[in-house]
Scaffold this motif. Sequence first.
Motif, short mmCIF file in Angstrom:
data_model
loop_
_atom_site.label_atom_id
_atom_site.label_comp_id
_atom_site.label_asym_id
_atom_site.label_seq_id
_atom_site.Cartn_x
_atom_site.Cartn_y
_atom_site.Cartn_z
N GLY A 67 0.80 -1.22 0.00
CA GLY A 67 0.00 0.00 0.00
C GLY A 67 0.84 1.27 0.00
N GLU A 68 2.12 1.17 0.37
CA GLU A 68 3.02 2.32 0.39
C GLU A 68 3.93 2.37 -0.83
OE1 GLU A 68 5.25 1.70 3.96
OE2 GLU A 68 3.68 2.52 5.24
N CYS A 69 3.78 1.47 -1.76
CA CYS A 69 4.69 1.35 -2.89
C CYS A 69 4.64 2.59 -3.78
CB CYS A 69 4.38 0.11 -3.71
SG CYS A 69 5.46 -0.08 -5.14
N PRO A 70 5.76 3.32 -3.93
CA PRO A 70 5.75 4.51 -4.77
C PRO A 70 5.55 4.18 -6.26
CG PRO A 70 7.98 4.00 -4.08
CD PRO A 70 7.07 3.07 -3.35
N PHE A 71 5.90 2.97 -6.67
CA PHE A 71 5.73 2.59 -8.07
C PHE A 71 4.29 2.17 -8.38
CE2 PHE A 71 10.37 1.44 -7.50
CZ PHE A 71 10.80 2.68 -7.94
N CYS A 72 3.52 1.94 -7.34
CA CYS A 72 2.07 1.72 -7.52
C CYS A 72 1.32 3.04 -7.44
CB CYS A 72 1.54 0.76 -6.46
SG CYS A 72 2.07 -0.95 -6.68
N SER A 73 1.80 3.96 -6.61
CA SER A 73 1.08 5.23 -6.43
C SER A 73 1.40 6.26 -7.52
CB SER A 73 1.37 5.83 -5.05
OG SER A 73 2.72 6.18 -4.92
N ALA A 74 2.61 6.26 -8.07
CA ALA A 74 2.99 7.27 -9.08
C ALA A 74 2.03 7.29 -10.27
CB ALA A 74 4.43 7.06 -9.54
N PRO A 75 1.67 6.15 -10.86
CA PRO A 75 0.79 6.22 -12.03
C PRO A 75 -0.66 6.60 -11.70
CG PRO A 75 1.33 3.93 -11.55
CD PRO A 75 2.16 4.79 -10.63
N ARG A 76 -1.02 6.63 -10.43
CA ARG A 76 -2.36 7.07 -10.05
C ARG A 76 -2.45 8.59 -9.94
NH1 ARG A 76 -2.16 2.35 -6.37
NH2 ARG A 76 -1.56 3.75 -4.69
N ARG A 77 -1.31 9.26 -10.01
CA ARG A 77 -1.26 10.71 -9.92
C ARG A 77 -1.27 11.33 -11.31
NH1 ARG A 77 3.62 11.60 -5.60
NH2 ARG A 77 2.33 11.38 -3.76
N GLU A 78 -1.43 12.65 -11.36
CA GLU A 78 -1.23 13.37 -12.61
C GLU A 78 0.22 13.18 -13.00
OE1 GLU A 78 -3.53 15.09 -14.41
OE2 GLU A 78 -5.02 14.33 -13.00
N ASP A 79 0.51 13.18 -14.29
CA ASP A 79 1.87 12.87 -14.76
C ASP A 79 2.93 13.77 -14.11
OD1 ASP A 79 0.82 10.85 -16.27
OD2 ASP A 79 1.22 11.80 -18.20
N ALA A 80 2.73 15.08 -14.13
CA ALA A 80 3.74 15.99 -13.59
C ALA A 80 3.93 15.77 -12.09
CB ALA A 80 3.36 17.43 -13.88
N ASP A 81 2.85 15.55 -11.36
CA ASP A 81 2.92 15.34 -9.92
C ASP A 81 3.60 14.02 -9.58
OD1 ASP A 81 2.36 15.96 -7.16
OD2 ASP A 81 0.71 14.51 -7.25
N GLY A 82 3.34 12.98 -10.37
CA GLY A 82 3.95 11.67 -10.14
C GLY A 82 5.28 11.50 -10.83
N LEU A 83 5.75 12.54 -11.54
CA LEU A 83 7.00 12.52 -12.31
C LEU A 83 6.97 11.46 -13.41
CD1 LEU A 83 9.65 13.10 -9.49
CD2 LEU A 83 8.76 14.77 -11.13
N VAL A 84 5.77 11.14 -13.89
CA VAL A 84 5.60 10.17 -14.97
C VAL A 84 5.93 10.86 -16.30
CG1 VAL A 84 3.94 8.71 -16.20
CG2 VAL A 84 3.89 8.84 -13.70
N VAL A 85 6.78 10.22 -17.08
CA VAL A 85 7.20 10.75 -18.37
C VAL A 85 6.32 10.21 -19.49
CG1 VAL A 85 9.10 10.79 -20.06
CG2 VAL A 85 9.57 11.10 -17.61
N ALA A 86 6.01 8.91 -19.43
CA ALA A 86 5.22 8.27 -20.49
C ALA A 86 4.51 7.07 -19.91
CB ALA A 86 6.12 7.86 -21.65
N ARG A 87 3.39 6.72 -20.55
CA ARG A 87 2.58 5.56 -20.11
C ARG A 87 2.38 4.60 -21.27
NH1 ARG A 87 -0.62 6.79 -15.38
NH2 ARG A 87 -0.17 8.91 -14.67
N GLY A 88 2.50 3.33 -20.96
CA GLY A 88 2.18 2.29 -21.92
C GLY A 88 0.96 1.54 -21.41
#
Length: 178
Positions: free
Chosen positions: A39-60
Amino acid sequence: MPEVESTDALAGVPDAFQRLWTPHRMVYIQGDLKPTHPGECPFCSAPRREDADGLVVARGTYAYVVMNLFPYSPGHLLVCPYRHLSDYPDLTPEETVEIAQLTQRAMRVIRRVSGAQGFNIGMNMGEVAGAGIAMHLHQHIVPRWTGDMNFLPIVARTRALPQLLGDARDLLAAAWEE
């Protein structure tokens, strides 16, 4: 006997040393952000955020690309499956292919944006192998340039990074779409 200044007065006093203060790294060094359960996994929570907020560059479809919060060099990316798993053999064939394709694309984008001359690419499987977050598989894509590393990591446990994560994410995300 000369008067001795209190240590409070020494902060900011000019001397012969240049200091690169990186107090934000103490969180990483001390392991304060290491998740203890899924439940604390940052790699599970990042894609649930807005891209800029989660530092997501691209999604597949099966995986995504995110900035490393504690980068080794500017533009250090991670490719993560959306699914919470820790062992490479547990990937589906579709996840494996997409992680490879996202890695190739990330290399092309980083070269275009920053002129990287080489890369370190890999996965650390398990804490004993050096995984900072062993509970969720992730592949590192570390851009490299001639002469990019110096004595700071060895002597001061510090890396000098000339670009903020958000700025790097914005450049890479924009170039990803080109």
